[in-house]
Design an enzyme around this catalytic site. Structure first.
Site, PDB file in Angstrom:
ATOM      1  N   CYS A   1       3.716  -5.203  15.739  1.00 42.26           N
ATOM      2  CA  CYS A   1       3.041  -4.260  16.646  1.00 42.26           C
ATOM      3  C   CYS A   1       1.562  -4.661  16.717  1.00 42.26           C
ATOM      4  CB  CYS A   1       3.173  -2.834  16.124  1.00 42.26           C
ATOM      5  SG  CYS A   1       4.885  -2.330  15.877  1.00 42.26           S
TER       6      CYS A   1
ATOM      7  N   GLU B   1       0.824  -1.214   0.000  1.00 39.97           N
ATOM      8  CA  GLU B   1       0.000   0.000   0.000  1.00 39.97           C
ATOM      9  C   GLU B   1       0.858   1.264   0.000  1.00 39.97           C
ATOM     10  OE1 GLU B   1      -3.308  -1.887   3.021  1.00 39.97           O
ATOM     11  OE2 GLU B   1      -2.633   0.162   3.314  1.00 39.97           O
TER      12      GLU B   1
ATOM     13  N   ASN C   1      -6.744   3.869  14.769  1.00 34.25           N
ATOM     14  CA  ASN C   1      -7.742   3.552  13.745  1.00 34.25           C
ATOM     15  C   ASN C   1      -8.235   2.131  13.970  1.00 34.25           C
ATOM     16  OD1 ASN C   1      -8.607   5.176  11.442  1.00 34.25           O
ATOM     17  ND2 ASN C   1      -6.417   5.529  11.128  1.00 34.25           N
TER      18      ASN C   1
ATOM     19  N   CYS D   1      -1.392  -2.850  14.691  1.00 32.06           N
ATOM     20  CA  CYS D   1      -1.137  -2.636  13.265  1.00 32.06           C
ATOM     21  C   CYS D   1      -1.602  -3.838  12.443  1.00 32.06           C
ATOM     22  CB  CYS D   1       0.361  -2.407  13.066  1.00 32.06           C
ATOM     23  SG  CYS D   1       0.878  -2.481  11.355  1.00 32.06           S
TER      24      CYS D   1
ATOM     25  N   CYS E   1       3.219   8.431   1.236  1.00 35.81           N
ATOM     26  CA  CYS E   1       3.665   7.449   2.223  1.00 35.81           C
ATOM     27  C   CYS E   1       3.931   6.125   1.503  1.00 35.81           C
ATOM     28  CB  CYS E   1       2.561   7.302   3.275  1.00 35.81           C
ATOM     29  SG  CYS E   1       2.897   6.038   4.480  1.00 35.81           S
TER      30      CYS E   1
ATOM     31  N   SER F   1      10.434   6.224   9.065  1.00 35.14           N
ATOM     32  CA  SER F   1       9.783   5.943  10.341  1.00 35.14           C
ATOM     33  C   SER F   1      10.115   4.520  10.791  1.00 35.14           C
ATOM     34  CB  SER F   1       8.267   6.084  10.169  1.00 35.14           C
ATOM     35  OG  SER F   1       7.603   5.609  11.307  1.00 35.14           O
TER      36      SER F   1
ATOM     37  N   CYS G   1       5.218  -7.468   7.619  1.00 34.62           N
ATOM     38  CA  CYS G   1       6.129  -6.981   8.655  1.00 34.62           C
ATOM     39  C   CYS G   1       6.258  -7.998   9.780  1.00 34.62           C
ATOM     40  CB  CYS G   1       5.642  -5.648   9.210  1.00 34.62           C
ATOM     41  SG  CYS G   1       6.871  -4.900  10.307  1.00 34.62           S
TER      42      CYS G   1
ATOM     43  N   CYS H   1      -1.710   1.759   8.532  1.00 27.36           N
ATOM     44  CA  CYS H   1      -0.812   0.802   7.910  1.00 27.36           C
ATOM     45  C   CYS H   1      -1.442  -0.568   7.643  1.00 27.36           C
ATOM     46  CB  CYS H   1       0.363   0.672   8.872  1.00 27.36           C
ATOM     47  SG  CYS H   1       1.551  -0.531   8.466  1.00 27.36           S
TER      48      CYS H   1
ATOM     49  N   ASN I   1       4.805   5.180  21.419  1.00 27.46           N
ATOM     50  CA  ASN I   1       3.485   4.601  21.762  1.00 27.46           C
ATOM     51  C   ASN I   1       3.224   4.270  23.227  1.00 27.46           C
ATOM     52  OD1 ASN I   1       2.897   4.720  19.012  1.00 27.46           O
ATOM     53  ND2 ASN I   1       3.903   2.768  18.692  1.00 27.46           N
TER      54      ASN I   1
HETATM   55  S1  SF4 Z   1       3.576  -0.467  12.828  1.00 25.86           S
HETATM   56 FE1  SF4 Z   1       5.220  -0.630  11.295  1.00 25.86          FE
HETATM   57  S2  SF4 Z   1       6.823  -1.808  12.373  1.00 25.86           S
HETATM   58 FE2  SF4 Z   1       4.918  -2.135  13.540  1.00 25.86          FE
HETATM   59  S3  SF4 Z   1       4.035  -4.022  12.657  1.00 25.86           S
HETATM   60 FE3  SF4 Z   1       3.141  -2.259  11.544  1.00 25.86          FE
HETATM   61  S4  SF4 Z   1       4.421  -2.052   9.734  1.00 25.86           S
HETATM   62 FE4  SF4 Z   1       5.581  -3.278  11.220  1.00 25.86          FE
END
Ligand code: SF4
Length: 364
Positions: free
Chosen positions: A114, A90, A286, A117, A103, A187, A110, A331, A212
């Site tokens: 996190c 994306e 979100n 996310c 972006c 980032s 990933c 994300c 965070n």
């Molecule tokens: S916030 Fe960024 S580093 Fe964390 S899981 Fe999502 S994509 Fe990966």
């Protein structure tokens, strides 16, 4: 070989073996790195036989756009790209009054995981190569016809850019052909060796770090990477990161209702970053069906209280209230919807009427 996978010096050396005189090499480099063309045929001032020779040896292919969301009320728009091996990534176009940000994703998934996310929820994906990062950039730039001097680039999409450092640095070198490093932001979730590697670059992008939570315990709960790279060591790496005059580190802080959004959390955050040239970007969470149900967006009163407390403690802070909220700009959410849809279609015949409809229900 895709020529966009080469940095400027490598490209010049590669073309120099095939193309002469040397001004032709410069012309081709300009068609690519300044104009961002994805076909040799577009290089109209390069002789046909040279273009044919290049075509027989190389490609300039970009990822293909699969979907564009309807622009949100603030004009932001999300793009879903398909890579050559079927992976999806994306990017987000975010217009603002005086400039435009794009972006970009750096990985097709990933591994950092996190918990807030969607990309992290769906797990690891391969590294994205420079042609795929630059392809996101040039495709959106062409579609939106944005002059380079009005553009900012942020590596804040899918993936952890500092776990794909070599490809990232090659991409940065090409982007700097169009814009100052001050207009590019990387980032990170806090990969300390990667931050130290960025610090050693001659041309450094802006650094944004996803914090965070103001203490290690809570940060480890929502960002498992903290166990490997503890908060105190991360803060030490930020304090030694070289900053030119007028530059700041951005501290990103996803606000989760009742978890990290209290007045005392704001005070603790202000204390954590004291003495650092930093500004805070507060990002109200979100919601997404793939993420834990307890995670909620704070109401406006709580957001205001958090921000006001930071300001009272002399912290510069911006809050991302609605940028792209209605197009699921966080994300990995658009790709997450696609994956959920395709899993649902595959699983449909096997599901009994009494079973939950959500293909991800067992993981939540
Ligand atoms: S916030 Fe960024 S580093 Fe964390 S899981 Fe999502 S994509 Fe990966």
């Amino acid at each position: 070989m895709n020529l966009y996978d080469l940095g400027p010096a490598q490209l010049e050396a590669t073309l120099g073996e095939i193309v002469s005189p040397s001004f032709r090499v410069k012309q081709i480099e300009e068609w690519m790195h300044v104009r961002g063309v994805d076909a040799f045929g577009a290089m109209t001032n390069v002789p046909k036989d040279v273009r044919a020779e290049l075509e027989s040896r190389f490609t300039l292919a970009f990822p293909k756009v699969l979907t564009r969301t309807v622009p949100a009320s603030d004009g932001s728009q999300k793009y879903l790209f398909r890579l050559h091996d079927g992976q999806r990534i994306e990017s987000v176009y975010m217009p603002m009054s005086d400039r435009t940000s794009i972006c970009l994703s750096s990985q097709a998934g990933c591994a950092v995981g996190c918990t807030f996310c969607v990309t992290g929820f769906f797990g690891p994906g391969r590294n994205i190569v420079p042609s795929e990062m630059l392809g996101q950039f040039y495709t959106i730039q062409h579609e939106k016809q944005i002059p380079a001097e009005q553009m900012n680039v942020v590596f804040m999409g899918m993936g952890e850019p500092l776990l794909n450092l070599e490809n990232l640095v090659t991409t940065l070198d090409v982007l700097y052909r169009n814009m100052s490093p001050r207009r590019v932001t990387v980032s990170t979730s806090g990969i300390i060796p990667g931050i130290d590697d960025l610090a050693r670059l001659e041309k450094r992008p802006n650094l944004a770090v996803s914090i965070n939570a103001p203490d290690r315990k809570r940060r480890e709960e929502i960002m498992p990477i903290t166990a490997k790279y503890p908060l105190d060591e991360l803060m030490a790496s930020l304090r030694r990161f070289p900053l030119e005059k007028g530059r700041d580190i951005t501290i990103e802080y996803v606000l989760l209702a009742g978890y990290n959004d209290s007045k005392s959390d704001a005070v603790a955050l202000a204390k954590l970053i004291r003495g650092l040239h930093a500004k805070v970007n507060a990002i109200p969470f979100n919601a997404d069906p793939n993420l834990p149900e307890w995670m909620k967006r704070p109401n406006d009163t709580a957001i205001d209280r958090f921000v006001d407390t930071l300001v009272q403690h002399n912290v510069r802070v911006t809050v991302r209230r609605s940028k792209g909220r209605d197009i699921a700009a966080a994300c990995g959410q658009l790709r997450g919807k696609e994956i959920a849809k395709s899993r649902a279609t595959r699983e449909q015949p096997l599901r009994k009427a009494s079973e939950p409809a959500s293909p991800t229900a067992s993981r939540r």
